[in-house]
Every structure is written in structure tokens, then in C-alpha cells.
Design an enzyme around this catalytic site. Sequence first.
Site, PDB file in Angstrom:
ATOM      1  N   ASP A 145       0.874  -1.159   0.000  1.00  0.00           N
ATOM      2  CA  ASP A 145       0.000   0.000   0.000  1.00  0.00           C
ATOM      3  C   ASP A 145       0.923   1.223   0.000  1.00  0.00           C
ATOM      4  O   ASP A 145       1.550   1.535   1.008  1.00  0.00           O
ATOM      5  CB  ASP A 145      -0.883  -0.019   1.251  1.00  0.00           C
ATOM      6  CG  ASP A 145      -1.840   1.155   1.335  1.00  0.00           C
ATOM      7  OD1 ASP A 145      -1.650   2.154   0.608  1.00  0.00           O
ATOM      8  OD2 ASP A 145      -2.781   1.070   2.150  1.00  0.00           O
ATOM      9  N   HIS A 146       1.017   1.890  -1.131  1.00  0.00           N
ATOM     10  CA  HIS A 146       1.965   3.000  -1.257  1.00  0.00           C
ATOM     11  C   HIS A 146       1.543   4.257  -0.496  1.00  0.00           C
ATOM     12  O   HIS A 146       2.297   5.219  -0.430  1.00  0.00           O
ATOM     13  CB  HIS A 146       2.234   3.310  -2.735  1.00  0.00           C
ATOM     14  CG  HIS A 146       3.169   2.329  -3.343  1.00  0.00           C
ATOM     15  ND1 HIS A 146       4.537   2.469  -3.270  1.00  0.00           N
ATOM     16  CD2 HIS A 146       2.946   1.164  -3.995  1.00  0.00           C
ATOM     17  CE1 HIS A 146       5.114   1.445  -3.878  1.00  0.00           C
ATOM     18  NE2 HIS A 146       4.176   0.641  -4.322  1.00  0.00           N
ATOM     19  N   ARG A 147       0.372   4.232   0.113  1.00  0.00           N
ATOM     20  CA  ARG A 147       0.026   5.325   1.026  1.00  0.00           C
ATOM     21  C   ARG A 147       0.839   5.207   2.302  1.00  0.00           C
ATOM     22  O   ARG A 147       1.020   6.183   3.026  1.00  0.00           O
ATOM     23  CB  ARG A 147      -1.467   5.289   1.375  1.00  0.00           C
ATOM     24  CG  ARG A 147      -2.392   5.505   0.200  1.00  0.00           C
ATOM     25  CD  ARG A 147      -3.829   5.302   0.605  1.00  0.00           C
ATOM     26  NE  ARG A 147      -4.027   3.923   1.067  1.00  0.00           N
ATOM     27  CZ  ARG A 147      -5.123   3.482   1.683  1.00  0.00           C
ATOM     28  NH1 ARG A 147      -6.120   4.312   1.932  1.00  0.00           N
ATOM     29  NH2 ARG A 147      -5.225   2.225   2.060  1.00  0.00           N
TER      30      ARG A 147
END
Length: 174
Positions: A145-147
Amino acid sequence: TALLAKAVGVVLARHPQVNAATSADGSAMVYPAAVNVAVAVAMEDGGLITPVLANADKTDIHSLARNWADLVSRARSKQLQPEEYSTGTFTLSNLGMFGVDRFDAILPPGTGAILAVAASRPTVVGGKDGSIRVANQMQVNLTCDHRVIYGADAAAFLKDLAQLIETNPESLAF
């Protein structure tokens, strides 16, 4: 599977940013104190469950293996308690035992990353000196999850995991 979970746990302890996720409402990042590796298990009647090897970084390999056998047995007989499948901080999916040589794993809700592990296969590799040899290699793929997890942090995690498995696997015996 226990050996892979141990290796992942040890490396996650050194890379806590990869052991992170978003909060339930998505408004914040959560950095758990524990390294709990959830491992995907296919159910005999279809479906999937992810029993958790709690504190995989701190638990010795023999205990992890015993815990894993017990969790799989109870998962397949539908006797797991919710905390035994809902407290994972990182997920591992190993299809190598089925001979799968590569695949992408879909990130489960509530975790920041999942590692897809494929079968070890003989592969022709080049040495730094220009030599060529055959070595067993397994493909891994990290979905993040690149958040929460930056690509550079994910790459550093994978580099350290590969180094541990390739150069110091005997350290996992403790």
C-alpha cells in the site's frame, strides 16, 4: 513456511516501515509493536484464511514450526479463534509448494504489504567475475500500500530478505 515466516519476521523487525498499515478509517498510519506474520492457507472446501504466527521475529524456528502445524490443522477444521487470523501485521503467500514459479498476491485489507513466494527453480546465473552457473532461485513479489510504504523502503526490505536467505540462513535456527 515456518522458515520463510521467520526470515520475513527477522527482516521486518529491521524495517518497521514495511510492517505498517493504515488505520481502520484510513486517516493515519499505524506502526504495530509486534511482528505478526499472517500466512495464507487454502481451505479444502475453497476459500482462504490467514492464520497468524505472532512475534515471528522473536519466536524460535522450532516453536514457529509447531505453531504453524497447529494453526493449519485448526484452520482447516474451522477451529481458529478470531485473534488467530485477524492480528497479522504483514502477509505471506507461498504457492511454491504447488510448483508455481511466479504470481502476484492481492493485498488483504488491514495490512500494508503481502509477499508472494514462488517455487525454487534451477536458474542459470552469472557471477560477478563473468562465470556462469546453475543455482536454485525463487521469485518473490512484494505488493504494498503506497500510502504507507514507499518503494525504496520496500526495496530495502527485499534486499535484506534476499541477503539473509542467500548468505545467512543458519541464523534463522535460533
